[in-house]
Enzyme design. Structure first.
Site, short mmCIF file in Angstrom:
data_model
loop_
_atom_site.label_atom_id
_atom_site.label_comp_id
_atom_site.label_asym_id
_atom_site.label_seq_id
_atom_site.Cartn_x
_atom_site.Cartn_y
_atom_site.Cartn_z
N LYS A 116 0.88 -1.17 0.00
CA LYS A 116 0.00 0.00 0.00
C LYS A 116 0.91 1.22 0.00
O LYS A 116 1.66 1.45 0.96
CB LYS A 116 -0.89 0.00 1.24
CG LYS A 116 -1.89 1.14 1.24
CD LYS A 116 -2.94 0.91 2.32
CE LYS A 116 -4.15 1.80 2.14
NZ LYS A 116 -3.88 3.22 2.20
N CYS A 411 18.39 32.11 27.99
CA CYS A 411 18.46 31.60 26.62
C CYS A 411 19.84 30.97 26.40
O CYS A 411 20.85 31.63 26.64
CB CYS A 411 18.23 32.73 25.63
SG CYS A 411 18.61 32.26 23.95
S1 IVH Z 1 -6.47 -0.75 -4.56
C1 IVH Z 1 -11.34 0.29 -4.27
N1 IVH Z 1 -3.92 -0.90 -4.12
O1 IVH Z 1 -5.21 3.45 -0.69
C2 IVH Z 1 -10.03 0.71 -3.84
N2 IVH Z 1 -5.06 1.02 -3.34
O2 IVH Z 1 -7.12 3.46 1.48
C3 IVH Z 1 -8.97 -0.16 -4.47
N3 IVH Z 1 -3.61 2.68 -2.28
O3 IVH Z 1 -7.61 5.25 -2.40
C4 IVH Z 1 -7.67 0.44 -4.26
N4 IVH Z 1 -1.74 1.57 -2.54
O4 IVH Z 1 -5.37 5.25 -3.49
C5 IVH Z 1 -5.02 -0.17 -3.96
N5 IVH Z 1 -1.65 -1.15 -3.86
C6 IVH Z 1 -2.74 -0.44 -3.69
C7 IVH Z 1 -2.72 0.82 -3.06
C8 IVH Z 1 -3.91 1.52 -2.91
C9 IVH Z 1 -2.29 2.68 -2.08
C10 IVH Z 1 -4.54 3.76 -1.88
C11 IVH Z 1 -5.61 4.01 -2.89
C12 IVH Z 1 -6.90 4.09 -2.11
C13 IVH Z 1 -6.44 4.12 -0.70
C14 IVH Z 1 -7.47 3.41 0.15
#
Ligand code: IVH
Length: 710
Positions: A116, A411
């Site tokens: 993520k 200071c």
């Molecule tokens: S999939 C329906 N994959 O995290 C949402 N999101 O907390 C499917 N994000 O708005 C998203 N890395 O912008 C996905 N590997 C990843 C991600 C990711 C960061 C962000 C994304 C989303 C947010 C949600």
């Protein structure tokens, strides 16, 4: 070359450049030298100069950014951009997996696991292989159109290769890699600009810039992780989607695991936790997704998130170390900040040696003592913080830490007294000309939005003060090139000179700053509560410093009580003072004016024969508006009190037209609202025109503007 030949050649060059771009950024296997790439680039630029009408908005030459815009247009997402539900433990991940099993009615479920990314979500739409537009997530159903900014990101293809789906919406994260972030902050610091807190904020900040040429200079990157709309191709799974990304030269999020059991998921999540610290960008979790789109469809969505995905959030890594000492730093406003000096410890990818302890209250609350073993983590994975102490490891003789006693009530930089204002937690140095304040004061003073003096970064500012060359900011105007050039930036043992070139730059840009408008000068002083827009409003109300410092307007304003309205005050009503200048700002300015430092500042300014003038002096708004309405008053400010929005192509650059409106007393806003008086629309007004019409805002052309001016 005729037009048709030119068109063909331009498209050939664009395709060639785009291919090399992909080889360089995505595949990391460049085939041509930088020099050859530049040659192709210049060939294309040349043709575009000769045939501007044939130039594509997706030309690789557009990556350097274009003309600044007034504001972002909003755009709806064809398919909403949802969030993901978080889980915080392996147990909760187990619950998620059990739900999948129950809802799909089987035990084995193919899932993928990927990092993520801690960035800014974006949707990029390709139509017939060309980047059509890019939008931020916004509220999920509509976001800002940031197409121009996204075009500048090298890893985002402007065109896709042969065989691209006719409509292909790719979703992903825009982020700033850690190294680029650190480098950019170093540069900002050198230039006296405020550093960004973390890469995520830096990326978000960059994308909000209205000038794409500035965005092009920021080290942004992009990775794809999801699909929005897609036409003309059937995809069955996350895996197939990743294969398509690869084929299209789009950078796919990596690494990705494929598993079919909870045990497998947990293994992958643990592996990623180790591996993620060696990635070039920040990650804060693992995203688990059901692989088959058929399964995804069956599982469906809640109103905020899909039921087929889950984000495992890693707790921030915590490490134990010993707090050896607490040092005290003095900031620009004189605040004394206690800082923990730690035994070096490796946390979330970097070695941590120091962490701010904020203030005495924070130390008391956590009962932090010198010699304590403490737990360290990085807030937002970037800024080190002391989470708590481990009392069982406390040395017997450790005493509570009292900042006031430690510094002997003085200071640590200038030995003046320190005081703590009622209701505040921070101790402050009372000396208006404390050298610690001076160095930090200088950094603000020379910054771009203040007086824009080049070549004075942190080190130069500190050395100027340390070596006694500059005591207060105004000494910058008395610098001489020759002596400044030999300023030692190093130590006595290993000296390092500033050099004649840098010295010349500082002196010449300081000279230029002497005539900067009053609004910038006011901001540059760093008076508490007085920011950029307060500076501008104060300069509207006063002609110069003398007037500002003894202002009857500010004296009236300071006596206001909370809840009392400026509009109800007979004397003040006519000035129509903006909210940026209220009783606190008024008090702050008058306190500074009355202080020794404020008095010394005025005197020195006079000695240096510098007298900054307001370039937007226009105090009596009410009278001006009356004059404007009845045509009296010589028409000096015929547009006073009127708010304009400018759109479309006009006969002169938009900034020139804006400046003219402002010179004539008008205000220029970025977007149309019910407070807009006129929309000045040139050729191709677009959505602003529609909005103005729907709100009943008067739409005028350039001739209409001339009529208003009279
Ligand atoms: S999939 C329906 N994959 O995290 C949402 N999101 O907390 C499917 N994000 O708005 C998203 N890395 O912008 C996905 N590997 C990843 C991600 C990711 C960061 C962000 C994304 C989303 C947010 C949600």
């Amino acid at each position: 070359m005729n037009a048709e030949e030119a068109r063909l050649e331009m498209s050939r060059l664009a395709a060639e450049l785009e291919k090399h771009n992909r080889l360089y950024y995505t595949d990391a296997t460049p085939e041509v030298s930088d020099k050859d790439y530049d040659q192709l680039f210049r060939d294309l630029e040349l043709l575009e100069d000769v045939h501007p009408d044939l130039a594509s908005p997706n030309s690789p030459t557009k990556r350097v950014g274009g003309e600044p815009i007034d504001g972002f247009e909003q755009r709806a997402h064809v398919i909403p951009m949802l969030s993901i539900d978080d889980v915080f433990s392996e147990e909760e991940m187990g619950d998620f997996f059990a739900r999948l099993q129950k809802n799909l009615g089987r035990d084995t479920i193919d899932v993928t696991i990927e990092p993520k990314i801690d960035g800014v979500a974006v949707s990029i739409v390709y139509r017939n292989g060309e980047l059509e537009y890019a939008v931020t997530r916004g509220d999920g159903s509509r976001g800002d159109d940031i197409t121009e900014n996204v075009r500048t990101i090298g890893r985002v293809p402007l065109r896709l290769p042969e065989g691209a789906p006719p409509v292909f919406e790719v979703r992903g994260e825009i982020f700033m890699p850690n190294e680029g972030f650190a480098e950019m902050n170093r540069e900002r610091d050198e230039q006296g600009l405020q550093a960004f807190v973390n890469p995520r904020n830096a990326a978000a900040g960059a994308l909000k810039l209205l000038d794409s040429r500035e965005v092009a200079k920021r080290p942004l990157d992009f990775l794809a992780h999801g699909i929005g709309q897609i036409e003309g191709i059937e995809l069955a799974s996350v895996k197939e989607f990743h294969a398509l990304l690869k084929e299209m030269g789009l950078p796919a999020n990596e690494p990705i695991w494929e598993k079919d059991s909870l045990e497998g998921v947990v293994d992958a999540v643990r592996e990623l936790d180790v591996l993620r610290h060696s990635l070039a960008y920040g990650t804060d979790g693992a995203v688990v997704k059901v692989n088959l789109f058929e399964d995804q469809q069956q599982l469906g969505f809640t109103s905020r998130a899909p039921k087929w995905a889950s984000a495992f959030k890693y707790p921030p890594e915590q490490k134990e170390t010993v707090l050896r000492e607490i040092t005290v730093q003095v900031g620009r406003t004189g605040t004394l900040t206690p800082v923990a000096e730690l035994d070096p410890v490796f946390v979330s990818g970097t070695t941590v040696r120091r962490a701010t302890l904020h203030n005495q209250d924070e130390i008391d609350r956590k009962d932090i003592r010198i010699g304590d073993t403490v737990l360290i983590e990085k807030a937002g994975e970037i800024i080190p913080a002391v989470v708590r102490v481990l009392p069982e490891k406390r040395p017997l003789n450790a005493e509570p830490y009292k900042l006031y006693d430690e510094v002997g009530g003085k200071c640590p930089v200038c030995d003046s007294g320190i005081e703590r204002a009622e209701g505040f937690v921070a101790w402050k140095c009372v000396n208006f000309v404390c050298p610690a304040k001076a160095a930090n004061q200088i950094k603000l003073f020379v910054s771009r939005k203040a007086l824009d003096i080049d070549g004075v970064g942190t080190i130069v500012a500190e050395k100027l003060v340390e070596r006694g060359v500059v005591e207060t900011v105004l000494d910058l105007f008395a610098l001489e090139e020759e002596s400044l050039g030999i300023l030692n930036l190093g130590t006595i043992e290993s000296p390092r000179m500033l050099g004649p070139k840098n010295a010349a730059k500082i002196v010449s840009t300081a000279k230029r700053a002497e005539t900067a408008p009053l609004s910038r000068w006011i901001y540059a002083l760093g008076i508490p509560q007085v920011g950029e827009s307060a500076g501008r409003e104060l300069a509207r109300l006063h002609r110069d410093f003398k007037e500002t410092f003894s202002s009857p307007i500010l004296k009236d304003l300071r006596t206001f009580k909370t809840g009392q309205r400026k509009e109800d005050h007979e004397e003040l009503a006519k000035y129509q003072i903006a909210s940026e200048v209220g009783p606190t700002v008024a008090g702050s300015i008058l306190d500074y004016a009355a202080s020794e430092a404020g008095q010394a500042f005025l005197k020195r300014l006079e000695e240096l024969e510098i007298n900054p003038q307001s370039d937007n002096y226009m105090p009596d708004m009410a009278a001006l508006m009356e004059q404007a309405a009845d045509g009296s008053g010589g028409g000096e400010f015929p547009l006073a009190g009127k708010t304009f929005v400018v759109t479309g192509t006009l006969s002169q650059p938009r900034n020139d037209i804006k400046a003219r409106i402002q010179d004539l007393g008008g205000k220029v806003a970025g977007s149309v609202s019910k407070n807009t008086d006129y929309l000045l629309a040139g050729e191709g007004g677009g959505s602003k025109l529609t909005k103005a019409e729907s709100l009943g805002v008067a739409v005028i052309d350039e001739a209409g503007l001339e009529d208003l001016i009279g």
